[in-house]
Scaffold this motif. Structure first.
Motif, PDB file in Angstrom:
ATOM      1  N   PHE A   1      39.667  26.445   0.604  1.00 27.62           N
ATOM      2  CA  PHE A   1      38.376  26.601  -0.082  1.00 27.62           C
ATOM      3  C   PHE A   1      38.381  27.793  -1.042  1.00 27.62           C
ATOM      4  N   LEU A   2      38.758  28.952  -0.522  1.00 28.77           N
ATOM      5  CA  LEU A   2      38.713  30.162  -1.344  1.00 28.77           C
ATOM      6  C   LEU A   2      39.721  30.108  -2.491  1.00 28.77           C
ATOM      7  N   ASP A   3      40.853  29.442  -2.278  1.00 31.98           N
ATOM      8  CA  ASP A   3      41.821  29.265  -3.365  1.00 31.98           C
ATOM      9  C   ASP A   3      41.215  28.464  -4.515  1.00 31.98           C
ATOM     10  N   VAL A   4      40.471  27.418  -4.156  1.00 31.45           N
ATOM     11  CA  VAL A   4      39.811  26.596  -5.184  1.00 31.45           C
ATOM     12  C   VAL A   4      38.788  27.451  -5.945  1.00 31.45           C
ATOM     13  N   MET A   5      38.079  28.306  -5.220  1.00 36.84           N
ATOM     14  CA  MET A   5      37.047  29.128  -5.846  1.00 36.84           C
ATOM     15  C   MET A   5      37.631  30.144  -6.836  1.00 36.84           C
ATOM     16  N   LEU A   6      38.804  30.676  -6.492  1.00 38.87           N
ATOM     17  CA  LEU A   6      39.410  31.733  -7.317  1.00 38.87           C
ATOM     18  C   LEU A   6      40.321  31.171  -8.419  1.00 38.87           C
ATOM     19  N   ALA A   7      40.809  29.939  -8.232  1.00 41.00           N
ATOM     20  CA  ALA A   7      41.826  29.373  -9.128  1.00 41.00           C
ATOM     21  C   ALA A   7      41.478  29.455 -10.619  1.00 41.00           C
ATOM     22  N   PRO A   8      40.222  29.164 -11.039  1.00 41.45           N
ATOM     23  CA  PRO A   8      39.935  29.166 -12.485  1.00 41.45           C
ATOM     24  C   PRO A   8      40.225  30.507 -13.165  1.00 41.45           C
ATOM     25  N   TYR A   9      40.230  31.583 -12.394  1.00 42.27           N
ATOM     26  CA  TYR A   9      40.493  32.893 -12.992  1.00 42.27           C
ATOM     27  C   TYR A   9      41.964  33.073 -13.354  1.00 42.27           C
ATOM     28  N   ALA A  10      42.803  32.141 -12.907  1.00 43.43           N
ATOM     29  CA  ALA A  10      44.209  32.157 -13.316  1.00 43.43           C
ATOM     30  C   ALA A  10      44.343  31.892 -14.808  1.00 43.43           C
ATOM     31  N   VAL A  11      43.362  31.226 -15.409  1.00 45.94           N
ATOM     32  CA  VAL A  11      43.369  31.063 -16.868  1.00 45.94           C
ATOM     33  C   VAL A  11      42.302  31.933 -17.548  1.00 45.94           C
TER      34      VAL A  11
ATOM     35  N   THR B   1      44.983  25.014 -20.360  1.00 43.63           N
ATOM     36  CA  THR B   1      46.019  26.025 -20.540  1.00 43.63           C
ATOM     37  C   THR B   1      45.361  27.331 -20.979  1.00 43.63           C
ATOM     38  N   VAL B   2      46.075  28.426 -20.780  1.00 43.50           N
ATOM     39  CA  VAL B   2      45.566  29.724 -21.241  1.00 43.50           C
ATOM     40  C   VAL B   2      45.369  29.684 -22.759  1.00 43.50           C
ATOM     41  N   GLU B   3      46.281  29.024 -23.466  1.00 41.54           N
ATOM     42  CA  GLU B   3      46.161  28.943 -24.935  1.00 41.54           C
ATOM     43  C   GLU B   3      44.870  28.237 -25.354  1.00 41.54           C
ATOM     44  N   ALA B   4      44.562  27.125 -24.678  1.00 45.15           N
ATOM     45  CA  ALA B   4      43.339  26.382 -25.014  1.00 45.15           C
ATOM     46  C   ALA B   4      42.111  27.243 -24.722  1.00 45.15           C
TER      47      ALA B   4
ATOM     48  N   PHE C   1      49.377  34.843  -6.440  1.00 41.37           N
ATOM     49  CA  PHE C   1      48.401  33.747  -6.351  1.00 41.37           C
ATOM     50  C   PHE C   1      48.214  33.089  -7.712  1.00 41.37           C
ATOM     51  N   PHE C   2      47.959  33.910  -8.735  1.00 36.92           N
ATOM     52  CA  PHE C   2      47.700  33.338 -10.059  1.00 36.92           C
ATOM     53  C   PHE C   2      48.924  32.588 -10.581  1.00 36.92           C
ATOM     54  N   GLN C   3      50.117  33.108 -10.325  1.00 40.03           N
ATOM     55  CA  GLN C   3      51.337  32.404 -10.743  1.00 40.03           C
ATOM     56  C   GLN C   3      51.437  31.053 -10.040  1.00 40.03           C
ATOM     57  N   ALA C   4      51.129  31.062  -8.738  1.00 35.23           N
ATOM     58  CA  ALA C   4      51.217  29.812  -7.957  1.00 35.23           C
ATOM     59  C   ALA C   4      50.178  28.796  -8.426  1.00 35.23           C
ATOM     60  N   VAL C   5      49.001  29.275  -8.813  1.00 35.00           N
ATOM     61  CA  VAL C   5      47.972  28.361  -9.334  1.00 35.00           C
ATOM     62  C   VAL C   5      48.470  27.699 -10.615  1.00 35.00           C
ATOM     63  N   LEU C   6      49.035  28.514 -11.517  1.00 38.05           N
ATOM     64  CA  LEU C   6      49.478  27.976 -12.809  1.00 38.05           C
ATOM     65  C   LEU C   6      50.599  26.948 -12.648  1.00 38.05           C
ATOM     66  N   ALA C   7      51.330  27.032 -11.513  1.00 39.64           N
ATOM     67  CA  ALA C   7      52.442  26.101 -11.271  1.00 39.64           C
ATOM     68  C   ALA C   7      52.028  24.917 -10.398  1.00 39.64           C
ATOM     69  N   HIS C   8      50.780  24.913  -9.908  1.00 35.48           N
ATOM     70  CA  HIS C   8      50.352  23.882  -8.953  1.00 35.48           C
ATOM     71  C   HIS C   8      49.984  22.582  -9.684  1.00 35.48           C
ATOM     72  N   PRO C   9      50.522  21.441  -9.240  1.00 39.43           N
ATOM     73  CA  PRO C   9      50.284  20.181  -9.961  1.00 39.43           C
ATOM     74  C   PRO C   9      48.799  19.851 -10.153  1.00 39.43           C
ATOM     75  N   ALA C  10      47.984  19.987  -9.107  1.00 38.70           N
ATOM     76  CA  ALA C  10      46.553  19.639  -9.245  1.00 38.70           C
ATOM     77  C   ALA C  10      45.849  20.645 -10.148  1.00 38.70           C
ATOM     78  N   ALA C  11      46.223  21.919 -10.016  1.00 43.40           N
ATOM     79  CA  ALA C  11      45.581  22.936 -10.862  1.00 43.40           C
ATOM     80  C   ALA C  11      45.946  22.723 -12.330  1.00 43.40           C
ATOM     81  N   LYS C  12      47.183  22.246 -12.574  1.00 37.96           N
ATOM     82  CA  LYS C  12      47.579  21.983 -13.968  1.00 37.96           C
ATOM     83  C   LYS C  12      46.700  20.922 -14.603  1.00 37.96           C
TER      84      LYS C  12
END
Lengths: 225, 225
Positions: free
Chosen positions: A156-166, A207-210, A191-202
């Motif tokens: 749950f908390l990973d999902v909540m924080l994940a958007p901050y990876a971008v 992308t950070v560029e977008a 954590f942020f590196q793992a989010v950026l590499a996670h298939p569902a998070a991708k």
């Protein structure tokens, strides 16, 4: 727990960190759904009717019933489709911790970032918030088990924080925010590196560029010009 | 589900609407606990140590583990001591509605009242929020079954809204807020009357008179003078 007949629709906006949470939870659970991207500058009838109080995305519509507010949507998804690996832990105290840090992200981290974008918050305040999150990782996550609060799986908390990876690199690139260094916050960094590499998070996150392009276009608005 | 050996302590402040929620939930569940009233002008070591992020009441300490934030505390109480009548409904959509209106109370109703006390919100905005809550009653509560969202028993959302049964008349008496009339919001009006007559709420909430005295003493602070 994949389902093809659940009648699930997500009203969202791609750059919204709240929308990303709902999308990510749906993907992690393998729930088939229809995406209805929303133009927030010209709000649709379905958005106004399904979230008349706040008129904001995301809204999850399940069997005709609308659910608003990202953390509430992810609770709902986890309760209706618990599957083999629920997002919230079973232990009541850990559940409280996941909710506490979700509230912290929404009240403190996001508020600080919004104020930074407007020129009203110092970088130090942002770093202090990151250090508090680093402490939450130390308390809740087992580093040996994986980069997420949920170990190798997102919880749950990973999902909540994940958007901050971008969002954090986006604000760093466009508005000069200096993120916490790997030395300051190693667990958060991993954590942020793992989010950026996670298939569902991708799939759920831009992308950070977008996001940078979006922030460049919006920076005048954020700065109140 | 009364318990005598649960090792439960509540750090609270009697005038805090958030503290009242935690106290009310404990009383509704019949959970024995120790009260540790806090002096917020001179914060105690136990408060600073148990809620280092926000340094606020309420904090529930159960078996040595602290839980902060009122809605999270009430979730925790309901999960650890479900008893024969859980506060949150079983249906996932109704649970989402209870969480949505809790969030509304915290983000909209309270914010509006705080700004009214500072002279920064109009009475009309407060009435509009009350009318939205009236709509929630029409949607969620069955009038024939009782005055609460939970019918004759208080449910999660009832606990969340209950403190305003004294706060709204308090602000009305001291700062001239004009509450919604019985004609404007009949269900909300009945709800507040039922809260004031409820045995557990009588113990968890101060009297309107006591709250008025508190607000008179604090009015200069609220108005930023």
């Amino acid at each position: 727990m994949a389902s093809s007949d659940q009648d699930v629709t997500l009203l969202s906006s791609w750059a919204s960190p709240f929308s990303m949470r709902a999308k990510l939870a749906l993907l992690l659970k393998g729930i088939e759904h229809e995406d209805l991207p929303q133009d927030l500058g010209n709000k649709s009838k379905i958005l106004l009717e399904s979230n008349p109080v706040h008129k904001k995305v995301p809204v999850l519509i399940h069997k005709g019933k609308p659910i608003a507010e990202s953390a509430i949507i992810v609770h709902y998804i986890d309760e209706v489709w618990p599957g083999t690996s629920p997002l919230l832990p079973k232990d009541a105290f850990l559940r409280a911790e996941h909710r506490f840090w979700t509230d912290f992200i929404d009240k403190k981290l996001l508020d600080c970032l919004m104020r930074f974008m407007r020129g009203d918050a110092k970088n130090e305040e942002f770093i202090e918030n990151c250090e508090l999150l680093e402490g939450a990782f130390t308390k809740l996550g087992n580093e040996e088990e994986g980069p997420f609060f949920g170990g190798v799986r997102m919880s749950f908390l990973d999902v909540m924080l994940a958007p901050y990876a971008v969002w954090i690199p986006g604000i760093a690139g466009v508005m000069g925010l200096k993120p916490a260094s790997q030395e300051q916050c190693p667990r958060l960094h991993n954590f942020f590196q793992a989010v950026l590499a996670h298939p569902a998070a991708k799939l759920a996150l831009p992308t950070v560029e977008a996001l940078k392009e979006f922030l460049v276009a919006r920076s005048a608005v954020y700065r109140g010009k």
